[in-house]
Enzyme design. Sequence first.
Site, PDB file in Angstrom:
ATOM      1  CD  GLU A  69      43.491  42.987  36.872  1.00 21.94           C
ATOM      2  OE1 GLU A  69      43.445  44.149  36.435  1.00 21.94           O
ATOM      3  OE2 GLU A  69      44.556  42.364  37.058  1.00 21.94           O
TER       4      GLU A  69
ATOM      5  CG  ASP B  87      48.143  42.503  38.177  1.00 23.91           C
ATOM      6  OD1 ASP B  87      47.185  42.454  38.986  1.00 23.91           O
ATOM      7  OD2 ASP B  87      48.543  41.508  37.547  1.00 23.91           O
TER       8      ASP B  87
ATOM      9  N   GLY C 111      43.974  45.538  42.770  1.00 23.21           N
ATOM     10  CA  GLY C 111      44.852  44.520  42.209  1.00 23.21           C
ATOM     11  C   GLY C 111      44.724  44.579  40.691  1.00 23.21           C
TER      12      GLY C 111
ATOM     13  CB  SER D 150      49.429  29.036  49.957  1.00 21.21           C
ATOM     14  OG  SER D 150      49.080  30.269  49.358  1.00 21.21           O
TER      15      SER D 150
ATOM     16  CE  LYS E 147      44.504  28.822  39.908  1.00 16.80           C
ATOM     17  NZ  LYS E 147      45.573  29.469  39.134  1.00 16.80           N
TER      18      LYS E 147
ATOM     19  CB  SER F  93      36.917  30.959  38.947  1.00 14.13           C
ATOM     20  OG  SER F  93      37.108  31.900  39.979  1.00 14.13           O
TER      21      SER F  93
END
Lengths: 334, 334
Positions: free
Chosen positions: A219, A225, A223, A93, A68, A319
């Site tokens: 995924e 999507d 989850g 968060s 990130k 990651s």
Amino acid sequence: MPPSTDAEPVPAGTATSPVTFDDVREAAARLDGVAHRTPVLTSRTLNALVGAEVFVKCENFQRVGAFKFRGAYNAAARLIPGQLAKGIAAYSSGNHAQAVALAARELGSSAVILMPEDAPRSKREATAGYGAEIVTYDRYTQDRTALGRALAEDRGLTLIPPYDHPHVIAGQGTAALELLEETGELDALVVPVGGGGLIAGSAIAAKALHPAIRIVGVEPENGDDTKRSLERGERVTIPVPRTIADGQALPTPGELTFAVNRHLVDAIALVSDAEIIAAMRFVFERLKIVLEPSGASALAALIAGRVADPPRRVGVIASGGNIDTRRFTELVGG
Amino acid sequence: MPPSTDAEPVPAGTATSPVTFDDVREAAARLDGVAHRTPVLTSRTLNALVGAEVFVKCENFQRVGAFKFRGAYNAAARLIPGQLAKGIAAYSSGNHAQAVALAARELGSSAVILMPEDAPRSKREATAGYGAEIVTYDRYTQDRTALGRALAEDRGLTLIPPYDHPHVIAGQGTAALELLEETGELDALVVPVGGGGLIAGSAIAAKALHPAIRIVGVEPENGDDTKRSLERGERVTIPVPRTIADGQALPTPGELTFAVNRHLVDAIALVSDAEIIAAMRFVFERLKIVLEPSGASALAALIAGRVADPPRRVGVIASGGNIDTRRFTELVGG
């Protein structure tokens, strides 16, 4: 895409793609000497288990413990001096909070992070440790998007979103760029999918370098999507998924990330929480590294044989590694 | 030192030192492309905690998960073809067993490892996984040294001891050599002490490169046989220490290693089991790496402020990472 009310920086890109390979390369130059060039680990045991030559890009060793930082810093570094002087905002968060806090500090700016009142204390402390101001909200009664926009407007802050932004996507793409610089051509690249920023940036870089490379997203089973959205050809919203992979517990793909991923992602593999835990234990015991659940999911898909048409030489993005020993014990235990 | 009844290779060294810097450099050439050149990690958080610039040599990423492969391979590679054809033996329930097993396989030889019947199944399986034959004994009723010698003699095997051998010491020294090649001059090098092979080899390499460098050994509080021996000027034997640092639970220094260490080791720092556990948790949560207790002890001494006269730039050898999630949970827990 016009500048939003949050005074976001003007997006890069072209008419056909919101982010180009040049954007990723520019991000790499911007991150040079600021982000870590993380190691790529290999393991004979892993290769034997997967039946392929596997290259693990260890973003758990990145600053703030996750990829990130790449996107957050790239986006923050593109702000104009006036924006940096007023400060940066984010709502998160998770790892994005720490990433924005550190990026702001590195650039001599300041950060305000909007976090739920019940966010884990370790995450609040880590974010505060990078010098950010933390504003809490009650996630059961307050709308974080509205609060975030109000906060940014009141204080003149620039909001850096966690994935749905071209400069964030370009920054995340540098992880795949570095990996491929080290390995040369690969048959496939396996990348965890949350909001889709990491895989979007990675796909842009990887397909520019090696057009034949297969981009496989991963995924959590419940989850899915992005998988559903790709099948449907439009963004689908699912109930907020219950999974240990908290970085991937999102109900719908990003708008911008989906616009990229629908063209560049070849397949989505699904993994169960149990498969993620098995991968976390494997990397602990054999690679001697710590991965958080989202960080282990791509590797879990490979180990569990969830990647169809198994590649011969494959890159995997591990990651992130932000998990404390208490949570690790709860999940992986004995 | 004449060749022993175990048909050990003829030792290297000079009249004044049983192992020279040239031996370490030759070992490095021998290990090139066979052992991993392990990464050196740094962390701003760690630096702030210790109040120094700290360089962590990650031997947990070494093949077999510990520095032991360096010495075992260097010793095995110096055997003559006739010895390799007959095979290698070792007695160990720990990392040396796996190191000898893998070294034998790499050299096209075979290995017989003598292990206590009640050795952890994971260690037996790992050793067998490298193709070694495992011979078990009852450690309460049988003398492992006598058994090992008998086994070696019966089958014509060459015994590779875990630390008290010049080629083993020279091999272990390559860890410090690599570290210093990467960091340049350091004020001090902090190294865990078990039988003393790692610190002996490391001290030889480090003082040859930088004569002013301080060599600090680290022992568990109640396994301070080397500290006592250095103070007394002769090898002291203590009761077998009870410590979580199983790689350092030895009652007396090696003969050859002590002959080196009495001249080259400047100080011994002691650490408690609780300090080791705190260091294991710290590296898990902040460096995202896994260390076994012995592998974390040197870093624990630095973090706990046990190293007197704190150095400004300091190297630490994180010597191994062989711990399963069950044991990690027992020790470090939540």
